[in-house]
Design a protein around this motif. Structure first.
Motif, PDB file in Angstrom:
ATOM      1  N   THR A  82      10.663  32.468 107.505  1.00  0.00           N
ATOM      2  CA  THR A  82       9.544  33.420 108.496  1.00  0.00           C
ATOM      3  C   THR A  82       8.361  32.335 109.467  1.00  0.00           C
ATOM      4  O   THR A  82       7.774  33.621 109.727  1.00  0.00           O
ATOM      5  N   ALA A  83       8.059  31.841 108.960  1.00  0.00           N
ATOM      6  CA  ALA A  83       7.095  30.420 109.378  1.00  0.00           C
ATOM      7  C   ALA A  83       7.608  30.478 110.886  1.00  0.00           C
ATOM      8  O   ALA A  83       6.723  30.837 111.990  1.00  0.00           O
ATOM      9  N   THR A  84       8.512  30.314 111.549  1.00  0.00           N
ATOM     10  CA  THR A  84       8.782  29.416 112.197  1.00  0.00           C
ATOM     11  C   THR A  84       8.931  30.566 112.768  1.00  0.00           C
ATOM     12  O   THR A  84       8.948  31.124 114.392  1.00  0.00           O
ATOM     13  N   VAL A  85      10.149  32.035 113.530  1.00  0.00           N
ATOM     14  CA  VAL A  85       9.735  33.623 113.593  1.00  0.00           C
ATOM     15  C   VAL A  85       8.829  33.847 113.823  1.00  0.00           C
ATOM     16  O   VAL A  85       8.123  34.731 114.985  1.00  0.00           O
ATOM     17  N   SER A  86       7.621  33.584 112.728  1.00  0.00           N
ATOM     18  CA  SER A  86       6.512  34.501 113.078  1.00  0.00           C
ATOM     19  C   SER A  86       5.999  33.801 114.429  1.00  0.00           C
ATOM     20  O   SER A  86       4.653  34.366 114.954  1.00  0.00           O
ATOM     21  N   THR A  87       5.273  32.272 113.864  1.00  0.00           N
ATOM     22  CA  THR A  87       4.494  31.444 115.586  1.00  0.00           C
ATOM     23  C   THR A  87       5.484  32.219 116.696  1.00  0.00           C
ATOM     24  O   THR A  87       4.414  32.489 116.984  1.00  0.00           O
ATOM     25  N   PHE A  88       7.336  32.484 116.507  1.00  0.00           N
ATOM     26  CA  PHE A  88       7.999  32.872 117.813  1.00  0.00           C
ATOM     27  C   PHE A  88       7.228  34.256 118.173  1.00  0.00           C
ATOM     28  O   PHE A  88       6.914  34.238 119.264  1.00  0.00           O
ATOM     29  N   CYS A  89       6.532  34.445 117.068  1.00  0.00           N
ATOM     30  CA  CYS A  89       6.460  36.242 117.817  1.00  0.00           C
ATOM     31  C   CYS A  89       5.006  36.478 118.134  1.00  0.00           C
ATOM     32  O   CYS A  89       4.832  37.350 118.902  1.00  0.00           O
ATOM     33  N   LEU A  90       4.333  35.594 117.360  1.00  0.00           N
ATOM     34  CA  LEU A  90       3.063  35.290 117.713  1.00  0.00           C
ATOM     35  C   LEU A  90       2.299  34.930 119.342  1.00  0.00           C
ATOM     36  O   LEU A  90       2.211  34.818 120.161  1.00  0.00           O
ATOM     37  N   TYR A  91       3.699  33.473 119.544  1.00  0.00           N
ATOM     38  CA  TYR A  91       3.260  33.209 120.493  1.00  0.00           C
ATOM     39  C   TYR A  91       4.023  34.385 122.312  1.00  0.00           C
ATOM     40  O   TYR A  91       3.556  34.092 122.985  1.00  0.00           O
ATOM     41  N   THR A  92       5.516  34.666 121.648  1.00  0.00           N
ATOM     42  CA  THR A  92       5.550  36.003 122.458  1.00  0.00           C
ATOM     43  C   THR A  92       4.603  37.030 123.094  1.00  0.00           C
ATOM     44  O   THR A  92       4.251  37.489 123.981  1.00  0.00           O
ATOM     45  N   GLY A  93       3.749  37.641 121.399  1.00  0.00           N
ATOM     46  CA  GLY A  93       2.777  38.209 121.933  1.00  0.00           C
ATOM     47  C   GLY A  93       1.837  37.594 122.519  1.00  0.00           C
ATOM     48  O   GLY A  93       1.411  38.216 123.776  1.00  0.00           O
TER      49      GLY A  93
END
Length: 183
Positions: A82-93
Motif C-alpha cells: 500500500t505504501a508503494t501504490v500510494s506513492t505511485f498514485c501521489l506521483y501520478t496526481g
C-alpha cells in the motif's frame, strides 16, 4: 625413578594443556531474525531442540513470540504494497496536476496522457486512502514485531542466566587422578 617422575610430570602437563573447556559463550542462546540459535553458529534451533533445552515457561513464551512474529509478516507485506501504490498514485496526481495546469491545450497529445480531463484529485484521494491503509497495517505490524523481539529476548536472557560453565580437565577426582567433567 627420576626418569619415571619426569615422564609422569610431562604426561600431566600435556594432558592439562589439551584438556577441553567449553566456555559459556558456546552454550548461550541468541535471537537472530526471529529465531533462536547458539552463539557462534549459523544454524537455527528447531522447535524440538528448543523444547528439550527450555523449561515450560520459556518454551510457552517462545511459542507466543513465534506466533506474533508470523502474524506480523502479512501486515508488513500489506504495509509495503500500500505504501508503494500510494506513492505511485501521489506521483501520478502531482504529475497530472502540474501538466494539466501548465499545458491544458496539449493534454492528450504528443505522448502525454490520453485523458483530457483533470483527474488528479482522484489520484490524491487514492493516495490518501492508501496511506491510511499503510498506517492501519503498519502500526500493528510494528507492535507485533517489537513484542515478539521482547519475548524472544526474555527467553534468551532467562536461559543464558541459568546456563553453567562446562569443562573437561585432568585433575583430582574422588577416586584419585583422572578426567574431571564439571557442569
Amino acid at each position: 625413578m627420576r626418569r619415571m617422575l619426569i615422564l609422569f610430570c610431562l604426561l600431566i602437563v600435556s594432558l592439562s594443556s589439551i584438556s577441553q573447556s567449553l566456555s559459556n559463550d558456546v552454550l548461550n542462546l541468541e535471537r537472530h531474525h526471529g529465531n533462536l540459535r547458539y552463539s557462534g553458529t549459523d544454524d537455527k534451533l528447531d522447535k524440538v531442540a528448543l523444547e528439550q533445552i527450555l523449561n515450560e515457561e520459556q518454551f510457552s513464551i517462545y511459542e507466543k513470540a513465534k506466533k506474533q512474529h508470523v502474524a506480523s509478516i502479512p501486515l508488513w507485506a500489506v504495509t509495503g504494497v500500500t505504501a508503494t501504490v500510494s506513492t505511485f498514485c501521489l506521483y501520478t496526481g502531482i504529475r497530472g496536476h502540474i501538466y494539466y495546469n501548465h499545458h491544458p491545450e496539449e493534454y492528450g497529445q504528443n505522448g502525454s496522457p490520453v485523458i483530457k480531463t483533470n483527474l488528479y484529485p482522484i489520484f490524491y484521494m487514492f493516495s490518501a486512502i492508501g496511506y491510511g491503509i499503510t498506517l492501519i497495517s503498519g502500526i500493528p505490524a510494528a507492535i507485533l514485531t517489537i513484542q515478539s523481539h521482547r519475548n524472544l529476548d526474555n527467553v534468551v536472557e532467562s536461559y543464558n542466566a541459568n546456563a553453567n560453565d562446562v569443562s573437561l580437565n585432568f585433575g583430582a577426582t574422588s577416586n584419585g587422578i583422572g578426567l574431571v567433567l564439571k557442569f
